[in-house]
Design an enzyme around this catalytic site. Structure first.
Site, PDB file in Angstrom:
ATOM      1  N   HIS A   1      -8.034  94.356 -13.729  1.00 36.76           N
ATOM      2  CA  HIS A   1      -8.879  95.106 -12.802  1.00 36.76           C
ATOM      3  C   HIS A   1     -10.168  94.393 -12.415  1.00 36.76           C
ATOM      4  CE1 HIS A   1     -10.881  96.024 -16.600  1.00 36.76           C
ATOM      5  NE2 HIS A   1     -11.939  96.332 -15.887  1.00 36.76           N
TER       6      HIS A   1
HETATM    7  C1  UD1 Z   1     -15.792  99.672 -14.057  1.00 36.45           C
HETATM    8  C2  UD1 Z   1     -16.806  98.806 -14.818  1.00 36.45           C
HETATM    9  C3  UD1 Z   1     -16.071  97.733 -15.609  1.00 36.45           C
HETATM   10  C4  UD1 Z   1     -14.999  98.333 -16.492  1.00 36.45           C
HETATM   11  C5  UD1 Z   1     -14.076  99.187 -15.639  1.00 36.45           C
HETATM   12  C6  UD1 Z   1     -13.002  99.844 -16.478  1.00 36.45           C
HETATM   13  C7  UD1 Z   1     -19.009  98.457 -13.780  1.00 36.45           C
HETATM   14  C8  UD1 Z   1     -19.832  97.501 -13.036  1.00 36.45           C
HETATM   15  N1  UD1 Z   1     -17.704  98.150 -13.895  1.00 36.45           N
HETATM   16  O1  UD1 Z   1     -15.149  98.836 -13.118  1.00 36.45           O
HETATM   17  O2  UD1 Z   1     -16.992  97.047 -16.435  1.00 36.45           O
HETATM   18  O3  UD1 Z   1     -14.285  97.303 -17.117  1.00 36.45           O
HETATM   19  O4  UD1 Z   1     -14.854 100.197 -14.986  1.00 36.45           O
HETATM   20  O5  UD1 Z   1     -12.148 100.605 -15.712  1.00 36.45           O
HETATM   21  O6  UD1 Z   1     -19.512  99.431 -14.265  1.00 36.45           O
HETATM   22  N2  UD1 Z   1     -11.776 104.396  -8.631  1.00 36.45           N
HETATM   23  C9  UD1 Z   1     -10.941 105.473  -8.509  1.00 36.45           C
HETATM   24  N3  UD1 Z   1     -11.007 106.458  -9.466  1.00 36.45           N
HETATM   25  C10 UD1 Z   1     -11.845 106.399 -10.523  1.00 36.45           C
HETATM   26  C11 UD1 Z   1     -12.705 105.284 -10.639  1.00 36.45           C
HETATM   27  C12 UD1 Z   1     -12.663 104.301  -9.690  1.00 36.45           C
HETATM   28  O7  UD1 Z   1     -10.159 105.568  -7.572  1.00 36.45           O
HETATM   29  O8  UD1 Z   1     -11.843 107.320 -11.376  1.00 36.45           O
HETATM   30  C13 UD1 Z   1     -11.695 103.312  -7.627  1.00 36.45           C
HETATM   31  C14 UD1 Z   1     -12.685 103.450  -6.514  1.00 36.45           C
HETATM   32  O9  UD1 Z   1     -12.076 103.028  -5.342  1.00 36.45           O
HETATM   33  C15 UD1 Z   1     -13.764 102.467  -6.897  1.00 36.45           C
HETATM   34  C16 UD1 Z   1     -12.983 101.388  -7.620  1.00 36.45           C
HETATM   35  O10 UD1 Z   1     -11.913 102.066  -8.260  1.00 36.45           O
HETATM   36  O11 UD1 Z   1     -14.455 101.998  -5.790  1.00 36.45           O
HETATM   37  C17 UD1 Z   1     -13.816 100.649  -8.639  1.00 36.45           C
HETATM   38  O12 UD1 Z   1     -14.455 101.561  -9.531  1.00 36.45           O
HETATM   39  P1  UD1 Z   1     -15.881 101.179 -10.223  1.00 36.45           P
HETATM   40  O13 UD1 Z   1     -16.272 102.225 -11.207  1.00 36.45           O
HETATM   41  O14 UD1 Z   1     -16.855 100.828  -9.155  1.00 36.45           O
HETATM   42  O15 UD1 Z   1     -15.574  99.845 -10.947  1.00 36.45           O
HETATM   43  P2  UD1 Z   1     -14.372  99.445 -11.882  1.00 36.45           P
HETATM   44  O16 UD1 Z   1     -13.638  98.345 -11.216  1.00 36.45           O
HETATM   45  O17 UD1 Z   1     -13.597 100.639 -12.319  1.00 36.45           O
END
Ligand code: UD1
Length: 375
Positions: free
Chosen positions: A217
Site C-alpha cells: 500500500h
Molecule cells: C496510512 C498511513 C500509513 C499506514 C497506512 C496503513 C499516513 C501518512 N499513512 O496510509 O503510514 O501504513 O495508513 O493502512 O498516515 N481509504 C479508504 N478507506 C479508508 C481509508 C483510506 O478508502 O478507511 C482510501 C482513500 O482513498 C484514501 C487512501 O485510501 O485517500 C489513502 O488513505 P490514507 O489514510 O491517506 O493513507 P494510507 O495509504 O491508508
C-alpha cells in the site's frame, strides 16, 4: 486522597489499533489491581477517523475487543495538509474539554503527529509508543511524522536499541527515552491461538506453507502505474507455481482500477485478490504462509516473531532489527522476480526473536507512566 491520572489514547489508522489494544487492557488490569489503593487511571479513547471503512477500522475493534471510542473525529481522507489540519482543529476541542494529564500516541501515521502537535501546544504531556524508528527517508510521510512526534514527546517508549540510538543522536535527553519492547507483539501473542484456530487458509482453499501472502500500500509502490504494473506481472508469474493471496488496501485498489491493472484472467488466475482482512484473518494467514511479500511496517515485525520469511518491497526500513536479527530482507523492483523465485525455492535465512518482544510491553509502559508521576 485518591489520585487520578487522566489519559487520552489516540487511534486513527489501521496499524494503530493493535498498538493501543494492549494499553487499554493493561489500564483495566492496573485499576483492578490497585482498586483499594489511591491510584486510578481514567482513559478516554479518541479515534480521529483517518481510516473509516469497515475492514480498515471496525473489523479491528471487533477482533481486538477494543471498546467503542469515546469520540470519533470523523476526519476521513484528504491531502496530508487538510487531514492533519482537520485532526488538529477537532482534537484541540477535545483536549480543551477533557483536560487530560497525558495523551498517548502510537506509531507514525498523520493522526499520531497531528495530535502530538495539539497537545504539546496546550502543555499536555505526550507519550509516544514506538518512538525512535527511522528509515532516514524523508520521502516517506511517516518519517516526517516520526521526527516531529519524537521531537515533541515528553516520554519516548522505544522497541529496540537502534531506536534509542536514533533519538540520542537527535539530541533527545536520555531520561525521556524508555526502552519497553514491541507493543504489537503483546497483541500478537494474546491473539495467535485464536487466529490459528480459525484455519483461515482452508477458507481460501490453500494449503499450509503453500501460498504467498502479499500486502502492498505504500505510495512509492502503488501510486505509480509502471511500478504497480511490474509488481502485478511478477505476482502473476510466481502465482503459477504457488498461489498468491493478496488482500488489497483501498489506496492500491483505487490505483489498480485507475491504471487498468485489476485482475487479468490470463496472468492472475492463481491470485486470490480480496478485500482488506481483519486482524485475526491476517495473522492466521501470515502464520501459515510459505513467505510474505509486503511494504507494511507491522508485517516485517510479525513475520520476524513468527519466523516466517519476509520480503519487504522498499529501499529501506525503519525496523532494521527485523533484518539483522529477524527473517526480513529488502527487495526492489529490479530484484523482485529473482527474490520471489528464490524464496519459493526455500532459500531464506532463519531469525531470532529480538529482546523484549515478550508480550509484556504494555505492562512496562503503564508501570513507567505511574513511576514518572511518582505513583
Ligand atoms: C496510512 C498511513 C500509513 C499506514 C497506512 C496503513 C499516513 C501518512 N499513512 O496510509 O503510514 O501504513 O495508513 O493502512 O498516515 N481509504 C479508504 N478507506 C479508508 C481509508 C483510506 O478508502 O478507511 C482510501 C482513500 O482513498 C484514501 C487512501 O485510501 O485517500 C489513502 O488513505 P490514507 O489514510 O491517506 O493513507 P494510507 O495509504 O491508508
Amino acid at each position: 486522597m485518591k489520585k487520578y491520572l487522566k489519559l487520552i489514547l489516540i487511534v486513527g489508522a489501521r496499524p494503530n489499533f493493535m498498538k493501543i489494544a494492549p494499553i487499554i487492557s493493561e489500564i483495566h488490569k492496573h485499576n483492578k489491581l490497585h482498586r483499594s489503593s489511591d491510584i486510578h487511571i481514567d482513559h478516554i479513547l479518541v479515534h480521529t477517523g483517518q481510516h473509516y471503512d469497515l475492514q480498515m477500522s471496525d473489523a479491528f475493534f471487533q477482533d481486538l475487543n477494543i471498546p467503542a471510542p469515546n469520540f470519533n473525529l470523523e476526519v476521513g481522507s484528504a491531502s496530508h495538509a487538510v487531514q492533519t489540519a482537520e485532526i488538529m482543529v477537532r482534537f484541540e476541542n477535545i483536549c480543551l474539554q477533557e483536560r487530560p494529564d497525558w495523551i498517548i500516541v502510537v506509531g507514525d501515521v498523520n493522526s499520531t503527529m497531528a495530535c502530538t502537535l495539539v497537545a504539546s501546544k496546550l502543555a499536555i504531556k505526550v507519550a509516544h509508543i514506538e518512538a525512535g524508528l527511522r528509515s532516514f527517508d524523508r520521502s516517506m510521510p511517516e518519517e516526517i511524522n516520526r521526527i516531529i512526534t519524537d521531537a515533541l514527546a515528553d516520554l519516548l517508549f522505544t522497541p529496540s536499541e537502534d531506536a534509542d540510538q536514533n533519538l540520542l543522536r537527535e539530541g533527545i535527553p536520555k531520561a525521556k527515552i524508555k526502552r519497553v519492547g514491541n507493543i504489537m507483539i503483546d497483541t500478537l501473542m494474546s491473539h495467535i491461538e485464536k487466529a490459528r484456530h480459525r484455519k483461515i487458509h482452508d477458507q481460501f482453499g490453500v494449503k499450509e506453507t503453500n501460498y504467498i501472502f502479499v500486502t502492498l500500500h505504500r505510495p512509492s509502490n502503488v501510486d505509480n502505474k509502471s511500478s504497480l504494473s511490474i509488481i502485478m506481472n511478477h505476482l502473476g508469474s510466481i502465482s503459477k507455481r504457488i498461489p498468491v493471496i493478496f488482500p488489497v488496501h483501498p489506496r492500491t485498489s483505487k490505483n489498480l482500477s485507475e491504471f487498468g491493472l485489476s485482475k487479468n484472467p490470463d496472468t492472475h488466475q492463481n491470485m486470490i485478490i480480496c478485500e482488506p482482512l481483519g486482524y485475526l484473518d491476517t495473522l492466521g494467514l501470515v502464520d501459515k504462509a510459505r513467505f510474505v511479500l509486503t511494504d507494511s511496517g507491522g508485517l516485517q515485525e510479525e513475520t520476524t516473531f513468527l519466523n516466517i520469511p519476509c520480503l519487504t518491497l522498499r529501499p529501506n526500513t525503519e525496523r532494521p532489527i527485523t533484518i539483522t536479527q529477524g527473517t526480513n530482507q529488502l527487495a526492489s523492483l529490479e530484484t523482485l522476480d529473482h527474490d520471489l523465485i528464490s524464496l519459493a525455492n526455500g532459500n531464506h535465512k532463519s531469525g531470532n526473536i529480538p529482546a523484549l518482544w515478550d508480550g509484556q510491553t504494555a505492562k512496562r509502559i503503564i508501570a513507567t507512566l505511574c513511576a514518572e508521576l511518582g505513583i
